[in-house]
Design an enzyme around this catalytic site. Structure first.
Site, PDB file in Angstrom:
ATOM      1  CG  HIS A  98      -2.248  -0.876   1.047  1.00 46.31           C
ATOM      2  ND1 HIS A  98      -3.382  -0.369   1.213  1.00 46.31           N
ATOM      3  CD2 HIS A  98      -2.431  -1.856   0.559  1.00 46.31           C
ATOM      4  CE1 HIS A  98      -4.303  -1.219   0.925  1.00 46.31           C
ATOM      5  NE2 HIS A  98      -3.729  -2.218   0.612  1.00 46.31           N
ATOM      6  N   GLY A 104       5.131   5.257  -4.668  1.00 44.04           N
ATOM      7  CA  GLY A 104       6.625   4.643  -4.561  1.00 44.04           C
ATOM      8  C   GLY A 104       6.497   4.274  -3.073  1.00 44.04           C
ATOM      9  CG  ASP A 106       6.553   7.985  -0.005  1.00 48.12           C
ATOM     10  OD1 ASP A 106       5.749   7.150   0.344  1.00 48.12           O
ATOM     11  OD2 ASP A 106       5.916   9.157  -0.696  1.00 48.12           O
ATOM     12  CB  SER A 108       3.347   8.578   2.243  1.00 48.94           C
ATOM     13  OG  SER A 108       3.133   7.392   1.084  1.00 48.94           O
ATOM     14  CG  ASP A 276       1.040 -23.085  -0.830  1.00 48.10           C
ATOM     15  OD1 ASP A 276       0.223 -22.165  -1.083  1.00 48.10           O
ATOM     16  OD2 ASP A 276       0.519 -24.018  -0.196  1.00 48.10           O
TER      17      ASP A 276
END
Ligand code: HEM
Length: 349
Positions: A98, A104, A106, A108, A276
């Site tokens: 998430h 990206g 970071d 946040s 698996d």
């Protein structure tokens, strides 16, 4: 650097051999509607694996002088927490995803402030925040204002994965923490299960990841749980159209009717705690819990990969999962002066 990572397939040899037999359109790069549309032709199988390519600002030895115990501290804490409560492993892996999904990795998602990502609908069932903050506190004591929350979350997701049986992968560090976190962005970007395969491919590609990454990383749903709130929408319709196994749909309907929206259902009803390839086998039997998962079997851009992971040994999937997690951890990151190192993960600097 925050820029799309090179689009480059990282495949195990066996998957490579298998894919040679797959039609070009099946891999999402040779047509097939929503296939690659970013104009990047650097997708040959002979290109250097992405994990060997340098990402500006990330280094394996980033903390070797400034905080040599960083990895050991994260690993010890994650192992201990997962040892006490196994369900934290999938939760940490999801928390990491998430965070990545919104601009990206970071950190946040870790910010706790009115209107931050943590308060989005998409974040309602996220867990693991306290563990990351505890690790940060320990690291602040040992190496003040040095290790970013983004690097801690990345290492914690790796260690949670290896704790449940995924092969180890090495990490590069030097991610910086972001300086904003917006609830509306989490609800806009984080996929929640109703998306089409075209949407999912577009989302992954816009973040520098490819179709193999999409199918392999979705395999995280071989452990962990979903709430009935995520499972119920469209379930009757899915049953009527034959998109889901009828007996499985009846089971889900009964369970969710009895337990309500907050009731948990295992994402992999067969081997819920084993990392698996059962998730892919389940899709082959119409037993994908989330509609977006099940759709990957029907779509020609993803179906060959689903079938390959289902039919090969689990290791083929788990190795690709590790490779794709590494790619995910380096896509769109902030480095150098693009971000900061927060003192507390939950508080913006
Ligand atoms: C590809 C699109 C994806 C969609 C649509 C999606 C959607 C979801 C949804 C709806 C849930 C259940 C949430 C709830 O009801 O509480 C869930 C759980 C989970 N997701 Fe995903 N997900 C996706 C990709 C990923 C990826 C890439 C990862 C990790 C690499 C991941 C890891 C997990 C895990 C481990 C859980 C279980 C969490 C727990 O037990 O606490 N998902 N996902």
């Amino acid at each position: 650097m925050r820029k799309p990572a090179a689009v480059c397939l990282v495949l195990s040899l066996s998957l490579f051999v298998l894919l040679l037999g797959a039609p070009a359109s099946a891999n999402g790069y040779g047509g097939g509607g929503g296939g690659n549309n970013n104009g990047d032709h650097d997708q040959g199988y002979n290109t250097r694996p992405a994990y060997e390519k340098p990402v500006d600002g990330l280094k394996a030895d980033y903390y070797s002088k400034s905080c040599p115990e960083m990895e050991a501290i994260v690993q010890r804490a994650v192992r201990k927490a997962v040892g006490k409560d196994y369900t934290l492993a999938p939760s940490l892996i999801r928390l990491f995803f998430h965070d990545f999904a919104v601009q990206g990795t970071d950190a946040s998602v870790l910010v706790d402030a009115p209107g931050s990502e943590k308060y989005a609908d998409a974040s309602k069932t996220l867990r693991g925040f306290d563990l990351i903050e505890d690790i940060k506190t320990e690291l602040e004591k040992k190496c003040k204002h040095t290790v970013s929350c983004a690097d801690i979350l990345t290492a914690a997701a790796r260690d949670a994965s290896t704790a449940v049986g995924v092969p180890y992968w090495s990490l590069r560090y030097g991610r910086k923490d972001g300086t904003e976190s917006r609830e509306d962005e989490a609800d806009r970007y984080v996929p929640m299960g109703g998306e089409s395969v075209t949407d999912l491919i577009a989302f992954f590609q816009s973040n520098g990841l490819n179709v193999v990454d999409l199918v392999a990383l979705s395999g995280a749903h071989t452990i962990g749980r979903a709430t009935c709130e995520s499972v119920k929408p469209g379930l009757c319709q899915r049953k009527k159209s034959g998109a889901v196994n009828a007996r499985y749909a009846d089971f889900l309907t009964r369970k969710c009717a009895a337990g309500g929206d907050d009731e948990y259902v295992e994402l992999d009803g067969e081997t819920p705690t084993a990392f698996d390839n059962r998730y892919y086998k389940n899709l082959m039997r119409g037993m994908g819990l989330l509609p977006s998962d099940q759709k990957m079997l029907q779509d020609s851009r993803t179906s060959h990969f689903v079938t390959a992971f289902a039919n090969q040994r689990s290791e083929m999937f788990t190795h690709q999962f590790a490779q794709s997690m590494r790619r995910l951890s380096e896509a769109q990151v902030l480095t150098g002066d693009e971000g900061v190192v927060r003192r507390k993960c939950s508080v913006l600097e």
